[in-house]
Design a protein around this motif. Structure first.
Motif, PDB file in Angstrom:
ATOM      1  N   PRO A  48       0.837  -1.206   0.000  1.00  0.00           N
ATOM      2  CA  PRO A  48       0.000   0.000   0.000  1.00  0.00           C
ATOM      3  C   PRO A  48       0.875   1.260   0.000  1.00  0.00           C
ATOM      4  CG  PRO A  48      -0.027  -1.057   2.149  1.00  0.00           C
ATOM      5  CD  PRO A  48       0.741  -1.954   1.233  1.00  0.00           C
ATOM      6  N   GLU A  49       0.383   2.256  -0.698  1.00  0.00           N
ATOM      7  CA  GLU A  49       1.130   3.518  -0.723  1.00  0.00           C
ATOM      8  C   GLU A  49       1.008   4.208   0.631  1.00  0.00           C
ATOM      9  OE1 GLU A  49      -0.309   5.919  -3.913  1.00  0.00           O
ATOM     10  OE2 GLU A  49       0.692   4.699  -5.426  1.00  0.00           O
ATOM     11  N   PRO A  50       2.041   4.915   1.033  1.00  0.00           N
ATOM     12  CA  PRO A  50       1.945   5.650   2.297  1.00  0.00           C
ATOM     13  C   PRO A  50       0.781   6.644   2.227  1.00  0.00           C
ATOM     14  CG  PRO A  50       4.187   5.696   1.440  1.00  0.00           C
ATOM     15  CD  PRO A  50       3.327   5.075   0.396  1.00  0.00           C
ATOM     16  N   GLU A  51       0.197   6.878   3.375  1.00  0.00           N
ATOM     17  CA  GLU A  51      -0.944   7.785   3.438  1.00  0.00           C
ATOM     18  C   GLU A  51      -0.583   9.149   2.857  1.00  0.00           C
ATOM     19  OE1 GLU A  51      -3.815   9.377   6.922  1.00  0.00           O
ATOM     20  OE2 GLU A  51      -3.187   7.279   7.008  1.00  0.00           O
ATOM     21  N   GLY A  52      -1.459   9.678   2.037  1.00  0.00           N
ATOM     22  CA  GLY A  52      -1.235  10.985   1.430  1.00  0.00           C
ATOM     23  C   GLY A  52      -0.601  10.898   0.054  1.00  0.00           C
ATOM     24  N   MET A  53      -0.141   9.732  -0.351  1.00  0.00           N
ATOM     25  CA  MET A  53       0.507   9.596  -1.647  1.00  0.00           C
ATOM     26  C   MET A  53      -0.486   9.732  -2.793  1.00  0.00           C
ATOM     27  SD  MET A  53       3.715   9.507  -1.303  1.00  0.00           S
ATOM     28  CE  MET A  53       4.188   9.094  -2.964  1.00  0.00           C
ATOM     29  N   GLU A  54      -1.764   9.392  -2.544  1.00  0.00           N
ATOM     30  CA  GLU A  54      -2.763   9.545  -3.603  1.00  0.00           C
ATOM     31  C   GLU A  54      -2.831  11.009  -4.046  1.00  0.00           C
ATOM     32  OE1 GLU A  54      -3.706   8.317  -0.512  1.00  0.00           O
ATOM     33  OE2 GLU A  54      -3.703   6.176  -0.954  1.00  0.00           O
ATOM     34  N   LEU A  55      -2.840  11.912  -3.088  1.00  0.00           N
ATOM     35  CA  LEU A  55      -2.904  13.341  -3.387  1.00  0.00           C
ATOM     36  C   LEU A  55      -1.647  13.795  -4.127  1.00  0.00           C
ATOM     37  CD1 LEU A  55      -4.166  16.148  -3.168  1.00  0.00           C
ATOM     38  CD2 LEU A  55      -3.170  16.336  -0.876  1.00  0.00           C
ATOM     39  N   ALA A  56      -0.481  13.360  -3.652  1.00  0.00           N
ATOM     40  CA  ALA A  56       0.777  13.746  -4.302  1.00  0.00           C
ATOM     41  C   ALA A  56       0.830  13.214  -5.727  1.00  0.00           C
ATOM     42  CB  ALA A  56       1.965  13.239  -3.489  1.00  0.00           C
ATOM     43  N   ASN A  57       0.398  11.971  -5.926  1.00  0.00           N
ATOM     44  CA  ASN A  57       0.398  11.389  -7.275  1.00  0.00           C
ATOM     45  C   ASN A  57      -0.573  12.117  -8.192  1.00  0.00           C
ATOM     46  OD1 ASN A  57       2.348   9.465  -6.697  1.00  0.00           O
ATOM     47  ND2 ASN A  57       0.847   7.900  -6.120  1.00  0.00           N
ATOM     48  N   ALA A  58      -1.748  12.471  -7.683  1.00  0.00           N
ATOM     49  CA  ALA A  58      -2.731  13.181  -8.497  1.00  0.00           C
ATOM     50  C   ALA A  58      -2.208  14.558  -8.909  1.00  0.00           C
ATOM     51  CB  ALA A  58      -4.052  13.322  -7.729  1.00  0.00           C
ATOM     52  N   LEU A  59      -1.577  15.270  -7.965  1.00  0.00           N
ATOM     53  CA  LEU A  59      -1.037  16.605  -8.283  1.00  0.00           C
ATOM     54  C   LEU A  59       0.119  16.499  -9.280  1.00  0.00           C
ATOM     55  CD1 LEU A  59      -1.149  18.262  -4.752  1.00  0.00           C
ATOM     56  CD2 LEU A  59      -2.586  18.806  -6.730  1.00  0.00           C
ATOM     57  N   ALA A  60       0.982  15.505  -9.098  1.00  0.00           N
ATOM     58  CA  ALA A  60       2.109  15.329 -10.022  1.00  0.00           C
ATOM     59  C   ALA A  60       1.602  14.990 -11.412  1.00  0.00           C
ATOM     60  CB  ALA A  60       3.039  14.236  -9.505  1.00  0.00           C
ATOM     61  N   SER A  61       0.606  14.128 -11.499  1.00  0.00           N
ATOM     62  CA  SER A  61       0.039  13.776 -12.805  1.00  0.00           C
ATOM     63  C   SER A  61      -0.594  14.982 -13.470  1.00  0.00           C
ATOM     64  CB  SER A  61      -1.004  12.672 -12.657  1.00  0.00           C
ATOM     65  OG  SER A  61      -0.397  11.484 -12.199  1.00  0.00           O
ATOM     66  N   ALA A  62      -1.298  15.792 -12.681  1.00  0.00           N
ATOM     67  CA  ALA A  62      -1.946  16.986 -13.239  1.00  0.00           C
ATOM     68  C   ALA A  62      -0.905  17.958 -13.763  1.00  0.00           C
ATOM     69  CB  ALA A  62      -2.822  17.644 -12.173  1.00  0.00           C
ATOM     70  N   LEU A  63       0.179  18.153 -13.025  1.00  0.00           N
ATOM     71  CA  LEU A  63       1.236  19.055 -13.486  1.00  0.00           C
ATOM     72  C   LEU A  63       1.892  18.536 -14.757  1.00  0.00           C
ATOM     73  CD1 LEU A  63       2.944  20.106 -10.136  1.00  0.00           C
ATOM     74  CD2 LEU A  63       1.726  21.605 -11.737  1.00  0.00           C
ATOM     75  N   LEU A  64       2.151  17.244 -14.812  1.00  0.00           N
ATOM     76  CA  LEU A  64       2.777  16.652 -16.003  1.00  0.00           C
ATOM     77  C   LEU A  64       1.851  16.727 -17.213  1.00  0.00           C
ATOM     78  CD1 LEU A  64       4.551  13.532 -14.469  1.00  0.00           C
ATOM     79  CD2 LEU A  64       5.631  15.590 -15.368  1.00  0.00           C
ATOM     80  N   ALA A  65       0.545  16.698 -16.953  1.00  0.00           N
ATOM     81  CA  ALA A  65      -0.421  16.785 -18.049  1.00  0.00           C
ATOM     82  C   ALA A  65      -0.640  18.218 -18.509  1.00  0.00           C
ATOM     83  CB  ALA A  65      -1.746  16.155 -17.617  1.00  0.00           C
ATOM     84  N   GLY A  66       0.000  19.177 -17.839  1.00  0.00           N
ATOM     85  CA  GLY A  66      -0.117  20.578 -18.259  1.00  0.00           C
ATOM     86  C   GLY A  66      -1.274  21.328 -17.636  1.00  0.00           C
ATOM     87  N   THR A  67      -1.807  20.840 -16.535  1.00  0.00           N
ATOM     88  CA  THR A  67      -2.888  21.536 -15.840  1.00  0.00           C
ATOM     89  C   THR A  67      -2.348  22.852 -15.280  1.00  0.00           C
ATOM     90  OG1 THR A  67      -3.863  19.415 -15.234  1.00  0.00           O
ATOM     91  CG2 THR A  67      -4.611  21.333 -13.994  1.00  0.00           C
ATOM     92  N   PRO A  68      -3.052  23.947 -15.524  1.00  0.00           N
ATOM     93  CA  PRO A  68      -2.564  25.230 -14.991  1.00  0.00           C
ATOM     94  C   PRO A  68      -2.585  25.213 -13.460  1.00  0.00           C
ATOM     95  CG  PRO A  68      -4.665  25.517 -16.160  1.00  0.00           C
ATOM     96  CD  PRO A  68      -4.267  24.086 -16.295  1.00  0.00           C
ATOM     97  N   PRO A  69      -1.607  25.888 -12.840  1.00  0.00           N
ATOM     98  CA  PRO A  69      -1.520  25.906 -11.373  1.00  0.00           C
ATOM     99  C   PRO A  69      -2.804  26.386 -10.709  1.00  0.00           C
ATOM    100  CG  PRO A  69       0.458  26.824 -12.332  1.00  0.00           C
ATOM    101  CD  PRO A  69      -0.497  26.575 -13.455  1.00  0.00           C
ATOM    102  N   THR A  70      -3.585  27.216 -11.369  1.00  0.00           N
ATOM    103  CA  THR A  70      -4.827  27.714 -10.756  1.00  0.00           C
ATOM    104  C   THR A  70      -5.866  26.616 -10.610  1.00  0.00           C
ATOM    105  OG1 THR A  70      -5.586  28.393 -12.943  1.00  0.00           O
ATOM    106  CG2 THR A  70      -4.499  30.070 -11.584  1.00  0.00           C
ATOM    107  N   SER A  71      -5.758  25.529 -11.359  1.00  0.00           N
ATOM    108  CA  SER A  71      -6.736  24.435 -11.302  1.00  0.00           C
ATOM    109  C   SER A  71      -6.308  23.309 -10.348  1.00  0.00           C
ATOM    110  CB  SER A  71      -6.939  23.832 -12.691  1.00  0.00           C
ATOM    111  OG  SER A  71      -7.373  24.820 -13.606  1.00  0.00           O
TER     112      SER A  71
END
Length: 167
Positions: free
Chosen positions: A134-157
């Motif tokens: 299992p991923e350490p607690e809180g990693m889901e959020l970190a992974n989602a934010l990293a994926s969004a940044l890599l996909a080009g999501t603007p920082p405001t979103s």
């Protein structure tokens, strides 16, 4: 305790002929046993299939080995060879663990029909996949934010991405 079945205790002569197979090697008793039950003459092969090995395993509380033709038979570490009574495949060396009794002991706590053991080097064994850690607690959020940044999501979103990931 119920012992794991081996060829010498599986392939037995008819009850009216006790002891008649005592001088027959355990790996050769299958030929006598099949002759009696199928009423067909079988002659064990003369030689070995050079360079071929087959892994023995415990399957439902019996030591068994599979012929390349798909047939299988009960085998024994006391006589580590087999020849097929179905296709006539010659004698083949069987590979057992270094300590067959330890393999038998490792499944002894199971019900007999659930006693299964494979040689760790047997390529035909469908080993269960190792459980995912299992991923350490809180990693889901970190992974989602990293994926969004890599996909080009603007920082405001990113705030909406974080809110969605934490649900």
């Amino acid at each position: 305790m119920i012992a794991v079945v081996r060829a010498e205790t599986f392939y037995l002569p008819p009850s009216n002929q006790p002891g008649t197979w005592d001088l027959v090697a355990p790996a050769e008793r299958v030929f006598r046993w099949v002759e009696l039950r199928q009423q067909r003459r079988l002659v064990p092969p003369d030689g070995y299939v050079i360079g071929q090995n087959i892994y023995a395993r415990i399957n439902h509380n019996r030591w068994v080995a599979d012929c390349p033709c798909g047939s299988a038979q009960v085998v024994t570490p006391a006589d580590p060879r087999m020849a097929c009574t179905e296709c006539g495949y010659g004698w083949v060396r069987l590979i057992y663990p270094d300590d067959p009794a330890a393999a038998e002991a490792s499944v002894a706590s199971e019900l007999p029909h659930e006693r299964n053991w494979w040689h760790p080097d047997d390529p035909s064994w469908d080993q269960p996949a190792a459980p995912a850690e299992p991923e350490p607690e809180g990693m889901e959020l970190a992974n989602a934010l990293a994926s969004a940044l890599l996909a080009g999501t603007p920082p405001t979103s990113l705030a909406s991405v974080a809110e969605e990931a934490s649900r």
